[in-house]
Motif scaffolding. Structure first.
Motif, mmCIF file in Angstrom:
data_model
loop_
_atom_site.group_PDB
_atom_site.id
_atom_site.type_symbol
_atom_site.label_atom_id
_atom_site.label_comp_id
_atom_site.label_asym_id
_atom_site.label_seq_id
_atom_site.Cartn_x
_atom_site.Cartn_y
_atom_site.Cartn_z
ATOM 1 N N MET A 1 0.842 -1.177 0.000
ATOM 2 C CA MET A 1 0.000 0.000 0.000
ATOM 3 C C MET A 1 0.888 1.243 0.000
ATOM 4 S SD MET A 1 -2.564 1.346 2.932
ATOM 5 C CE MET A 1 -4.117 0.641 2.506
ATOM 6 N N ALA A 2 0.601 2.161 -0.883
ATOM 7 C CA ALA A 2 1.380 3.380 -0.993
ATOM 8 C C ALA A 2 1.007 4.348 0.127
ATOM 9 C CB ALA A 2 1.131 4.035 -2.346
ATOM 10 N N GLU A 3 2.016 5.041 0.639
ATOM 11 C CA GLU A 3 1.767 6.050 1.659
ATOM 12 C C GLU A 3 1.190 7.296 1.010
ATOM 13 O OE1 GLU A 3 5.528 6.670 3.495
ATOM 14 O OE2 GLU A 3 5.353 4.913 4.737
ATOM 15 N N THR A 4 0.362 7.995 1.736
ATOM 16 C CA THR A 4 -0.172 9.246 1.231
ATOM 17 C C THR A 4 0.862 10.347 1.426
ATOM 18 O OG1 THR A 4 -1.132 9.911 3.347
ATOM 19 C CG2 THR A 4 -2.526 8.564 1.868
ATOM 20 N N LEU A 5 0.667 11.452 0.745
ATOM 21 C CA LEU A 5 1.560 12.588 0.907
ATOM 22 C C LEU A 5 1.567 13.043 2.361
ATOM 23 C CD1 LEU A 5 3.386 14.796 -0.258
ATOM 24 C CD2 LEU A 5 1.310 16.118 -0.716
ATOM 25 N N GLY A 6 0.396 13.065 2.977
ATOM 26 C CA GLY A 6 0.308 13.492 4.369
ATOM 27 C C GLY A 6 1.124 12.639 5.311
ATOM 28 N N VAL A 7 1.060 11.337 5.137
ATOM 29 C CA VAL A 7 1.827 10.420 5.980
ATOM 30 C C VAL A 7 3.321 10.648 5.770
ATOM 31 C CG1 VAL A 7 2.409 7.977 6.351
ATOM 32 C CG2 VAL A 7 0.022 8.679 6.133
ATOM 33 N N LEU A 8 3.730 10.821 4.536
ATOM 34 C CA LEU A 8 5.141 11.048 4.237
ATOM 35 C C LEU A 8 5.635 12.357 4.853
ATOM 36 C CD1 LEU A 8 7.716 10.183 2.802
ATOM 37 C CD2 LEU A 8 6.844 11.302 0.744
ATOM 38 N N VAL A 9 4.862 13.430 4.706
ATOM 39 C CA VAL A 9 5.258 14.721 5.286
ATOM 40 C C VAL A 9 5.375 14.596 6.803
ATOM 41 C CG1 VAL A 9 4.505 17.095 5.720
ATOM 42 C CG2 VAL A 9 4.369 16.146 3.411
ATOM 43 N N ARG A 10 4.410 13.954 7.435
ATOM 44 C CA ARG A 10 4.446 13.786 8.892
ATOM 45 C C ARG A 10 5.682 13.001 9.324
ATOM 46 N NH1 ARG A 10 0.138 10.882 9.647
ATOM 47 N NH2 ARG A 10 -1.238 12.683 9.483
ATOM 48 N N GLN A 11 5.983 11.919 8.623
ATOM 49 C CA GLN A 11 7.160 11.112 8.972
ATOM 50 C C GLN A 11 8.440 11.922 8.842
ATOM 51 O OE1 GLN A 11 6.852 7.749 6.339
ATOM 52 N NE2 GLN A 11 5.545 6.597 7.725
ATOM 53 N N LEU A 12 8.572 12.657 7.747
ATOM 54 C CA LEU A 12 9.775 13.464 7.537
ATOM 55 C C LEU A 12 9.880 14.591 8.565
ATOM 56 C CD1 LEU A 12 9.773 13.693 3.639
ATOM 57 C CD2 LEU A 12 11.358 12.388 5.075
ATOM 58 N N ARG A 13 8.746 15.206 8.891
ATOM 59 C CA ARG A 13 8.750 16.278 9.893
ATOM 60 C C ARG A 13 9.179 15.751 11.248
ATOM 61 N NH1 ARG A 13 5.330 17.374 13.784
ATOM 62 N NH2 ARG A 13 3.573 16.213 12.912
ATOM 63 N N LYS A 14 8.624 14.625 11.649
ATOM 64 C CA LYS A 14 8.981 14.048 12.949
ATOM 65 C C LYS A 14 10.433 13.597 12.969
ATOM 66 C CE LYS A 14 4.442 12.832 14.614
ATOM 67 N NZ LYS A 14 3.634 11.816 15.275
ATOM 68 N N ARG A 15 10.907 13.037 11.873
ATOM 69 C CA ARG A 15 12.301 12.623 11.774
ATOM 70 C C ARG A 15 13.237 13.826 11.927
ATOM 71 N NH1 ARG A 15 13.099 9.486 6.616
ATOM 72 N NH2 ARG A 15 11.609 8.151 7.654
ATOM 73 N N ALA A 16 12.779 14.980 11.438
ATOM 74 C CA ALA A 16 13.566 16.212 11.548
ATOM 75 C C ALA A 16 13.428 16.857 12.928
ATOM 76 C CB ALA A 16 13.139 17.205 10.468
ATOM 77 N N GLY A 17 12.542 16.315 13.762
ATOM 78 C CA GLY A 17 12.356 16.839 15.108
ATOM 79 C C GLY A 17 11.620 18.172 15.146
ATOM 80 N N LEU A 18 10.734 18.385 14.178
ATOM 81 C CA LEU A 18 10.007 19.646 14.083
ATOM 82 C C LEU A 18 8.541 19.476 14.453
ATOM 83 C CD1 LEU A 18 11.313 20.848 10.597
ATOM 84 C CD2 LEU A 18 12.078 21.652 12.845
ATOM 85 N N THR A 19 7.968 20.531 15.009
ATOM 86 C CA THR A 19 6.521 20.564 15.213
ATOM 87 C C THR A 19 5.890 21.061 13.912
ATOM 88 O OG1 THR A 19 6.505 22.868 15.951
ATOM 89 C CG2 THR A 19 6.831 21.160 17.661
ATOM 90 N N GLN A 20 4.578 20.944 13.818
ATOM 91 C CA GLN A 20 3.880 21.479 12.643
ATOM 92 C C GLN A 20 4.112 22.981 12.541
ATOM 93 O OE1 GLN A 20 -0.196 20.221 13.207
ATOM 94 N NE2 GLN A 20 0.128 18.361 11.999
ATOM 95 N N PHE A 21 4.103 23.668 13.675
ATOM 96 C CA PHE A 21 4.335 25.108 13.685
ATOM 97 C C PHE A 21 5.733 25.442 13.164
ATOM 98 C CE2 PHE A 21 5.852 28.981 15.777
ATOM 99 C CZ PHE A 21 4.903 29.887 15.336
ATOM 100 N N GLN A 22 6.732 24.714 13.619
ATOM 101 C CA GLN A 22 8.112 24.963 13.182
ATOM 102 C C GLN A 22 8.272 24.704 11.689
ATOM 103 O OE1 GLN A 22 9.796 22.285 16.067
ATOM 104 N NE2 GLN A 22 10.736 23.974 17.210
ATOM 105 N N LEU A 23 7.684 23.622 11.189
ATOM 106 C CA LEU A 23 7.752 23.329 9.758
ATOM 107 C C LEU A 23 7.072 24.433 8.964
ATOM 108 C CD1 LEU A 23 8.354 21.655 7.270
ATOM 109 C CD2 LEU A 23 6.326 20.267 7.794
ATOM 110 N N ALA A 24 5.909 24.864 9.432
ATOM 111 C CA ALA A 24 5.185 25.931 8.741
ATOM 112 C C ALA A 24 6.025 27.204 8.678
ATOM 113 C CB ALA A 24 3.861 26.205 9.446
ATOM 114 N N GLU A 25 6.658 27.565 9.774
ATOM 115 C CA GLU A 25 7.506 28.760 9.787
ATOM 116 C C GLU A 25 8.674 28.632 8.816
ATOM 117 O OE1 GLU A 25 8.744 29.873 13.769
ATOM 118 O OE2 GLU A 25 7.204 31.442 13.696
ATOM 119 N N ARG A 26 9.334 27.484 8.832
ATOM 120 C CA ARG A 26 10.467 27.259 7.923
ATOM 121 C C ARG A 26 10.041 27.316 6.460
ATOM 122 N NH1 ARG A 26 14.628 22.528 9.708
ATOM 123 N NH2 ARG A 26 15.327 23.453 11.663
#
Length: 66
Positions: A1-26
């Motif tokens: 089963m292919a991952e959705t874009l949302g799942v991929l973004v969340r995984q990459l964000r968490k791997r980078a140690g960022l909150t949604q707010f921090q990612l949005a700011e960057r």
């Protein structure tokens, strides 16, 4: 089963140690935009928005070869 874009973004964000707010700011986006993408409530994925997120996560939007 292919991952959705949302799942991929969340995984990459968490791997980078960022909150949604921090990612949005960057990425120069609103936190609600990141939240909608991660929860797959946004289906109008503008290339510019995805590129901003990829740049903020230091990820490539180009498909992997092989």
């Amino acid at each position: 089963m292919a991952e959705t874009l949302g799942v991929l973004v969340r995984q990459l964000r968490k791997r980078a140690g960022l909150t949604q707010f921090q990612l949005a700011e960057r990425a120069g986006l609103g936190e609600s935009t990141v939240r909608r993408i991660e929860t797959d409530r946004s289906f109008d994925h503008r290339l510019g928005t995805i590129n901003r997120i990829a740049d903020a996560l230091d990820a490539s939007t180009r498909p992997a070869d092989g």
